[in-house]
Design a protein around this motif. Structure first.
Motif, PDB file in Angstrom:
ATOM      1  N   ASP A   1       0.807  -1.213   0.000  1.00 21.93           N
ATOM      2  CA  ASP A   1       0.000   0.000   0.000  1.00 21.93           C
ATOM      3  C   ASP A   1       0.846   1.270   0.000  1.00 21.93           C
ATOM      4  N   MET A   2       2.172   1.118  -0.041  1.00 22.75           N
ATOM      5  CA  MET A   2       3.048   2.280  -0.011  1.00 22.75           C
ATOM      6  C   MET A   2       4.057   2.235  -1.144  1.00 22.75           C
ATOM      7  N   CYS A   3       4.647   3.404  -1.388  1.00 21.75           N
ATOM      8  CA  CYS A   3       5.673   3.563  -2.419  1.00 21.75           C
ATOM      9  C   CYS A   3       6.959   4.065  -1.769  1.00 21.75           C
ATOM     10  N   TRP A   4       8.032   4.026  -2.546  1.00 20.99           N
ATOM     11  CA  TRP A   4       9.264   4.701  -2.141  1.00 20.99           C
ATOM     12  C   TRP A   4       9.193   6.156  -2.579  1.00 20.99           C
ATOM     13  N   VAL A   5       9.665   7.054  -1.710  1.00 21.42           N
ATOM     14  CA  VAL A   5       9.878   8.448  -2.071  1.00 21.42           C
ATOM     15  C   VAL A   5      11.367   8.731  -1.876  1.00 21.42           C
ATOM     16  N   VAL A   6      12.007   9.300  -2.889  1.00 17.97           N
ATOM     17  CA  VAL A   6      13.438   9.592  -2.788  1.00 17.97           C
ATOM     18  C   VAL A   6      13.708  10.988  -3.350  1.00 17.97           C
ATOM     19  N   TYR A   7      14.401  11.795  -2.565  1.00 20.58           N
ATOM     20  CA  TYR A   7      14.851  13.093  -3.066  1.00 20.58           C
ATOM     21  C   TYR A   7      16.139  13.494  -2.347  1.00 20.58           C
ATOM     22  N   PRO A   8      17.241  12.923  -2.844  1.00 21.13           N
ATOM     23  CA  PRO A   8      18.547  13.186  -2.244  1.00 21.13           C
ATOM     24  C   PRO A   8      19.046  14.599  -2.540  1.00 21.13           C
ATOM     25  N   ASN A   9      20.121  14.975  -1.863  1.00 17.91           N
ATOM     26  CA  ASN A   9      20.763  16.249  -2.172  1.00 17.91           C
ATOM     27  C   ASN A   9      21.735  16.067  -3.345  1.00 17.91           C
ATOM     28  N   SER A  10      22.544  17.064  -3.586  1.00 17.09           N
ATOM     29  CA  SER A  10      23.445  17.036  -4.744  1.00 17.09           C
ATOM     30  C   SER A  10      24.606  16.072  -4.577  1.00 17.09           C
ATOM     31  N   GLY A  11      24.846  15.623  -3.344  1.00 12.77           N
ATOM     32  CA  GLY A  11      26.009  14.784  -3.064  1.00 12.77           C
ATOM     33  C   GLY A  11      27.139  15.540  -2.401  1.00 12.77           C
ATOM     34  N   GLU A  12      27.003  16.856  -2.334  1.00  9.83           N
ATOM     35  CA  GLU A  12      27.983  17.658  -1.601  1.00  9.83           C
ATOM     36  C   GLU A  12      27.791  17.446  -0.099  1.00  9.83           C
ATOM     37  N   GLU A  13      28.788  17.826   0.685  1.00  9.01           N
ATOM     38  CA  GLU A  13      28.731  17.590   2.129  1.00  9.01           C
ATOM     39  C   GLU A  13      28.468  18.888   2.878  1.00  9.01           C
ATOM     40  N   TRP A  14      27.618  18.770   3.907  1.00  6.99           N
ATOM     41  CA  TRP A  14      27.267  19.941   4.714  1.00  6.99           C
ATOM     42  C   TRP A  14      28.201  20.085   5.899  1.00  6.99           C
ATOM     43  N   ASP A  15      28.737  21.277   6.070  1.00 11.52           N
ATOM     44  CA  ASP A  15      29.573  21.611   7.217  1.00 11.52           C
ATOM     45  C   ASP A  15      28.873  22.728   7.979  1.00 11.52           C
ATOM     46  N   THR A  16      28.616  22.515   9.270  1.00 13.29           N
ATOM     47  CA  THR A  16      27.835  23.482  10.041  1.00 13.29           C
ATOM     48  C   THR A  16      28.515  24.844  10.111  1.00 13.29           C
ATOM     49  N   GLU A  17      29.832  24.885   9.954  1.00 13.01           N
ATOM     50  CA  GLU A  17      30.553  26.155  10.002  1.00 13.01           C
ATOM     51  C   GLU A  17      30.700  26.791   8.625  1.00 13.01           C
ATOM     52  N   ARG A  18      30.969  25.959   7.611  1.00 16.15           N
ATOM     53  CA  ARG A  18      31.319  26.493   6.279  1.00 16.15           C
ATOM     54  C   ARG A  18      30.241  26.302   5.226  1.00 16.15           C
ATOM     55  N   GLY A  19      29.154  25.599   5.577  1.00 14.21           N
ATOM     56  CA  GLY A  19      28.096  25.360   4.604  1.00 14.21           C
ATOM     57  C   GLY A  19      28.410  24.168   3.714  1.00 14.21           C
ATOM     58  N   TRP A  20      27.864  24.167   2.496  1.00 14.08           N
ATOM     59  CA  TRP A  20      28.025  23.030   1.588  1.00 14.08           C
ATOM     60  C   TRP A  20      29.423  23.013   0.983  1.00 14.08           C
ATOM     61  N   GLN A  21      30.043  21.833   1.027  1.00 14.80           N
ATOM     62  CA  GLN A  21      31.407  21.670   0.548  1.00 14.80           C
ATOM     63  C   GLN A  21      31.459  20.627  -0.558  1.00 14.80           C
TER      64      GLN A  21
END
Length: 331
Positions: free
Chosen positions: A255-275
């Protein structure tokens, strides 16, 4: 594709619905200063509704069948604290996330002037408690150790209530890092019997969600709900999606499906943002055919994924459809 009557698609069975991409990413691309803002894109519900309208419209033009509200980091208490507004005004702001999205859909449909046109749907975004904490803990779930199921429900209830009251077509419980928080949301959803939702998890690797629990456990919790139309992953690297879905392929309810919506593959750094790592990253459009074969019925992007990538995704998947996405009902 799932056989659930809860998710009725006027689509060929092999054609997934296209979700939008990162709303904050697109807002920032157009000049919004969101980095470090405790309300993130929800700030613009108070200061610049037109920017949100424009971003939604660009995703619709790119081919999105579902757009997600600017409420991921919105909360009644957050609006009261950071905007110095009354509880009543905070509730209005939260509801406005749905209203502005629906208005944009209506404008898009009116502008399209095509027979049998699709009517995109609005998903009310509900982020994890960790998003409110502003410390990156939506990618660890560590805060769940200090909270009870009831405390999670108390926290999320006002947001879900506002989104439901405003007429969201369904809820998007997204970037959930914790089994306990997921269980709380599944229980809370029962208090809104006329609402449907999907739930998607942030994941640390190809087998586990962010708190270290197996993705298989997360899917089994989702299976307990008659109101969830999909379960899956978001804001993880695209390369993790296939192994995650594969790990739980035998557990997904029919009765359910998969939902997928990944990011770009870059890494998030809480200090510097996306790397950017410098490695060549497999893109969402390139991998989308495999996800479709695995049973993904809703595919899109998250952080760092803009309208251009959604348009490419739409183009990639168009060949697998025998008819265009003309309508979707989740009522």
């Amino acid at each position: 594709m799932c056989s659930s009557a809860l998710l009725r698609l006027d689509l060929n069975d092999t054609c997934p619905l296209i979700l939008d991409g990162g709303l904050a990413t697109e807002l920032e691309a157009q000049g919004a200063k969101l980095q470090g803002d405790p309300l993130w894109s929800a700030r613009l519900l108070h200061t610049d509704l037109q920017a949100i309208r424009d971003a939604h419209y660009r995703f619709l033009l790119s081919g999105a069948d579902v757009i997600t509200t600017a409420t991921y980091q919105a909360s009644i208490s957050g609006f009261i604290e950071h905007l110095d507004v009354s509880p009543e005004r905070a509730r209005e702001l939260l509801m406005s996330g749905v209203h502005v999205a629906k208005e944009t859909v209506d404008r898009f449909v009116s502008d399209s002037h095509s027979a049998g046109q699709r009517h995109p749907q609005v998903a009310g975004s509900v982020g994890p408690y960790g998003a409110f904490l502003q410390n990156g803990s939506e990618y660890t779930g560590a805060y769940a150790e200090e909270m009870s199921t009831e405390e999670f429900k108390v926290w999320h209830r006002p947001q879900v209530d506002c989104l439901a009251a405003a007429g969201a077509d369904l809820m998007a419980f997204e970037t959930i890092p914790s089994i306990k928080e997921a269980e709380s949301l599944v229980q809370l959803l029962r208090e809104f019997p006329n609402s449907k939702a999907w739930i998607s998890f942030s994941c640390k690797d190809g087998k586990c969600i962010s708190d270290g629990s197996p993705f298989t456990d997360a899917v089994q919790i989702a299976n307990r709900s008659k109101q969830l139309v999909a379960v899956g992953v978001n804001c993880c690297p695209p390369a993790l999606v296939e192994p995650l879905l594969d790990s739980a392929r035998s557990l997904l309810s029919p009765d359910m499906c998969w939902v997928v919506y990944p990011n770009s593959g870059e890494e998030w750094d809480t200090e510097r943002g996306w790397q950017t790592s410098g490695k060549t990253l497999a893109s969402i459009p390139e991998l989308s055919h495999m996800w479709t074969k695995q049973g993904a019925a809703l595919i899109g992007g998250c952080c760092r994924v803009g309208p251009a990538q959604i348009a490419e995704l739409k183009q990639q998947l168009k060949g697998s459809c025998t008819s265009p996405a003309s309508a979707v009902g989740m009522n």
